[in-house]
Design a protein around this motif. Sequence first.
Motif, PDB file in Angstrom:
ATOM      1  N   ARG A 197       0.818  -1.223   0.000  1.00 52.94           N
ATOM      2  CA  ARG A 197       0.000   0.000   0.000  1.00 52.94           C
ATOM      3  C   ARG A 197       0.852   1.274   0.000  1.00 52.94           C
ATOM      4  N   LYS A 198       1.999   1.210   0.642  1.00 50.24           N
ATOM      5  CA  LYS A 198       2.763   2.440   0.846  1.00 50.24           C
ATOM      6  C   LYS A 198       4.090   2.482   0.094  1.00 50.24           C
ATOM      7  N   VAL A 199       4.885   1.418   0.182  1.00 51.64           N
ATOM      8  CA  VAL A 199       6.224   1.448  -0.403  1.00 51.64           C
ATOM      9  C   VAL A 199       6.198   1.200  -1.908  1.00 51.64           C
ATOM     10  N   THR A 200       5.396   0.246  -2.335  1.00 48.38           N
ATOM     11  CA  THR A 200       5.351  -0.075  -3.769  1.00 48.38           C
ATOM     12  C   THR A 200       5.000   1.133  -4.629  1.00 48.38           C
ATOM     13  N   PRO A 201       3.946   1.873  -4.332  1.00 41.74           N
ATOM     14  CA  PRO A 201       3.659   3.060  -5.152  1.00 41.74           C
ATOM     15  C   PRO A 201       4.795   4.076  -5.125  1.00 41.74           C
ATOM     16  N   ALA A 202       5.461   4.217  -3.982  1.00 40.34           N
ATOM     17  CA  ALA A 202       6.567   5.174  -3.903  1.00 40.34           C
ATOM     18  C   ALA A 202       7.733   4.739  -4.772  1.00 40.34           C
ATOM     19  N   VAL A 203       8.047   3.451  -4.756  1.00 37.89           N
ATOM     20  CA  VAL A 203       9.142   2.934  -5.577  1.00 37.89           C
ATOM     21  C   VAL A 203       8.822   3.108  -7.054  1.00 37.89           C
ATOM     22  N   PHE A 204       7.616   2.786  -7.443  1.00 46.84           N
ATOM     23  CA  PHE A 204       7.240   2.916  -8.845  1.00 46.84           C
ATOM     24  C   PHE A 204       7.210   4.373  -9.275  1.00 46.84           C
ATOM     25  N   GLU A 205       6.794   5.254  -8.366  1.00 44.03           N
ATOM     26  CA  GLU A 205       6.790   6.673  -8.696  1.00 44.03           C
ATOM     27  C   GLU A 205       8.229   7.150  -8.910  1.00 44.03           C
ATOM     28  N   LEU A 206       9.134   6.642  -8.085  1.00 51.75           N
ATOM     29  CA  LEU A 206      10.538   7.026  -8.241  1.00 51.75           C
ATOM     30  C   LEU A 206      11.094   6.484  -9.556  1.00 51.75           C
ATOM     31  N   SER A 207      10.753   5.245  -9.873  1.00 54.74           N
ATOM     32  CA  SER A 207      11.283   4.618 -11.079  1.00 54.74           C
ATOM     33  C   SER A 207      10.723   5.231 -12.354  1.00 54.74           C
ATOM     34  N   LEU A 208       9.442   5.560 -12.330  1.00 55.65           N
ATOM     35  CA  LEU A 208       8.808   6.118 -13.520  1.00 55.65           C
ATOM     36  C   LEU A 208       8.552   7.615 -13.372  1.00 55.65           C
ATOM     37  N   LYS A 209       9.158   8.215 -12.329  1.00 57.03           N
ATOM     38  CA  LYS A 209       8.924   9.621 -12.008  1.00 57.03           C
ATOM     39  C   LYS A 209       7.419   9.830 -11.819  1.00 57.03           C
ATOM     40  N   THR A 210       6.829  10.855 -12.395  1.00 60.59           N
ATOM     41  CA  THR A 210       5.404  11.078 -12.163  1.00 60.59           C
ATOM     42  C   THR A 210       4.539  10.292 -13.132  1.00 60.59           C
ATOM     43  N   ARG A 211       5.172   9.598 -14.084  1.00 58.19           N
ATOM     44  CA  ARG A 211       4.373   8.884 -15.071  1.00 58.19           C
ATOM     45  C   ARG A 211       3.601   7.724 -14.458  1.00 58.19           C
ATOM     46  N   TYR A 212       4.102   7.183 -13.352  1.00 57.00           N
ATOM     47  CA  TYR A 212       3.385   6.074 -12.733  1.00 57.00           C
ATOM     48  C   TYR A 212       2.019   6.522 -12.233  1.00 57.00           C
ATOM     49  N   VAL A 213       1.958   7.694 -11.636  1.00 58.25           N
ATOM     50  CA  VAL A 213       0.679   8.148 -11.091  1.00 58.25           C
ATOM     51  C   VAL A 213      -0.179   8.837 -12.147  1.00 58.25           C
ATOM     52  N   ASP A 214       0.457   9.372 -13.196  1.00 58.60           N
ATOM     53  CA  ASP A 214      -0.301  10.106 -14.202  1.00 58.60           C
ATOM     54  C   ASP A 214      -0.761   9.245 -15.376  1.00 58.60           C
ATOM     55  N   ASP A 215      -0.091   8.118 -15.596  1.00 53.84           N
ATOM     56  CA  ASP A 215      -0.347   7.315 -16.784  1.00 53.84           C
ATOM     57  C   ASP A 215      -0.822   5.923 -16.370  1.00 53.84           C
ATOM     58  N   PRO A 216      -2.116   5.633 -16.511  1.00 55.59           N
ATOM     59  CA  PRO A 216      -2.633   4.321 -16.108  1.00 55.59           C
ATOM     60  C   PRO A 216      -1.975   3.164 -16.838  1.00 55.59           C
ATOM     61  N   ILE A 217      -1.564   3.373 -18.095  1.00 54.32           N
ATOM     62  CA  ILE A 217      -0.938   2.285 -18.846  1.00 54.32           C
ATOM     63  C   ILE A 217       0.417   1.931 -18.231  1.00 54.32           C
ATOM     64  N   SER A 218       1.203   2.951 -17.863  1.00 58.58           N
ATOM     65  CA  SER A 218       2.489   2.680 -17.217  1.00 58.58           C
ATOM     66  C   SER A 218       2.287   1.934 -15.906  1.00 58.58           C
ATOM     67  N   GLY A 219       1.275   2.349 -15.162  1.00 59.15           N
ATOM     68  CA  GLY A 219       0.962   1.653 -13.918  1.00 59.15           C
ATOM     69  C   GLY A 219       0.585   0.210 -14.168  1.00 59.15           C
ATOM     70  N   ASN A 220      -0.176  -0.015 -15.227  1.00 57.93           N
ATOM     71  CA  ASN A 220      -0.581  -1.367 -15.595  1.00 57.93           C
ATOM     72  C   ASN A 220       0.624  -2.213 -15.972  1.00 57.93           C
ATOM     73  N   MET A 221       1.593  -1.603 -16.662  1.00 56.47           N
ATOM     74  CA  MET A 221       2.802  -2.339 -17.029  1.00 56.47           C
ATOM     75  C   MET A 221       3.528  -2.839 -15.777  1.00 56.47           C
ATOM     76  N   TYR A 222       3.655  -1.979 -14.766  1.00 53.77           N
ATOM     77  CA  TYR A 222       4.359  -2.395 -13.558  1.00 53.77           C
ATOM     78  C   TYR A 222       3.556  -3.427 -12.774  1.00 53.77           C
ATOM     79  N   ASP A 223       2.235  -3.365 -12.836  1.00 47.26           N
ATOM     80  CA  ASP A 223       1.430  -4.396 -12.187  1.00 47.26           C
ATOM     81  C   ASP A 223       1.706  -5.760 -12.809  1.00 47.26           C
ATOM     82  N   ILE A 224       1.811  -5.797 -14.134  1.00 43.51           N
ATOM     83  CA  ILE A 224       2.103  -7.050 -14.840  1.00 43.51           C
ATOM     84  C   ILE A 224       3.505  -7.541 -14.482  1.00 43.51           C
ATOM     85  N   ILE A 225       4.466  -6.631 -14.488  1.00 50.74           N
ATOM     86  CA  ILE A 225       5.848  -6.982 -14.164  1.00 50.74           C
ATOM     87  C   ILE A 225       5.940  -7.569 -12.757  1.00 50.74           C
TER      88      ILE A 225
END
Length: 430
Positions: free
Chosen positions: A346-374
């Motif tokens: 709930r807390k660390v995973t979104p922060a790590v992904f935000e760091l890795s994808l910068k703001t694209r993780y929170v702004d781009d649902p497709i990028s978020g979906n890619m990391y969910d699959i990964i």
Amino acid sequence: YNGDTFNVLYWSDVEHPEFFTESQTGDVVNDAIYQRNQAVEERLNITFGWVGVDGDSGENANFNHHVQQELLAGSHEFDLIAAYSLTTTAAAVNGYLYDLLDPACEHLNFDQPWWPDTLLEQATINNKLRFASGDISMNTLYMMYVCFVNTDLLAQHHLENPAELVLAGKWTYDKFIEMCHGIYEDLDGNGQKNDKDRFGYMSSGIHVDPWFYGSGAVMALQDANGDLQISSTFGSETVINSIDKINTLLWNTQDGIYTDSVLHQKAFRDEQLLFMMDRARVSFKVLSANENCHYTIVPCPKYDEQQERYYTVMGNPFTLYAISSDVADPAMASAFIECFASEGYRKVTPAVFELSLKTRYVDDPISGNMYDIIRANITYDVGRIFSDSLIKQSTFRDAIKNGSPWGSTAKAAARGLDKALIRLNNTLLK
């Protein structure tokens, strides 16, 4: 748990701190770790006790010696062990770990989304699960192999969007290789293919691992009796074909190149590559140095369209969590692991992904979906994480480094692997 102290033995030389922070600093990941720990302490009404011992790849024996001494002394210094992947599996071989599938571990629920789908399937041995990872380990997230895609080169060459191909099930080895064609440019003008030029793909050493694991192959799996055996995928036609494909790309065309070090990281940062397969952490450790390096992240490709899922291999410096064999309260230990994982999710995973994808993780649902699959398709090949007791991980890598066919290499390696698995099975039954 009435404010009890819960002690965790952790590897203090971990590459990226994941266990605790002293305070909130404004750094997104640091603060997420702090908030996770605070939430776990409040939910379980416990206090953390952290016991640090060096335990990375060079300190495996040191860490396990410490575990052995504490168990022999009966000190109950710790209930949970959180260590470098190969160090934790050495503890399993030594008999230091509790079975997480034991009914006493009543609070563990491996159906929850913070546990990868492949964990039980691949990491169970003799119908026992001695360690777990996933969102519970920030280093698992950092060490996941992903495929970086230079979006400027993608647009310049009018290529298909890999993210759309992923969702359509068409992101395959053949598609990857096809898209690499025509990218080559002799940037240094010397008329020779070298690491200063532009390519579709560049790789080296450990970083070719996705070409084995991306096909769904593993070295070993549990058989019907619970014993480890060589996986039918190890020397399969699929892996033989995969090696042929990547060897042709790297050695027989100008579309790709094999190098002797991590030159691909700098090359991708400097916009010399269309694709790079490396750990997610490269995005902030290397690529962030060039703000003009525009990229997106997708899973590493799969073998063909018939393959049901994409698979994610990890670099070895991730944490496996386990319960000590002399644990006083397995139920409490299982509650801690489950809670630590769920709050990490709930807390660390979104922060790590935000760091890795910068703001694209929170702004781009497709990028978020890619990391969910990964993340959901992380592979836990016991042949890989027990490699110190089996065969070297370089077996597969050398077939690409040397441009060798996999069929004969796998046949020779299988003889040693089979004997080593018999020894490991006997050891784990003790």
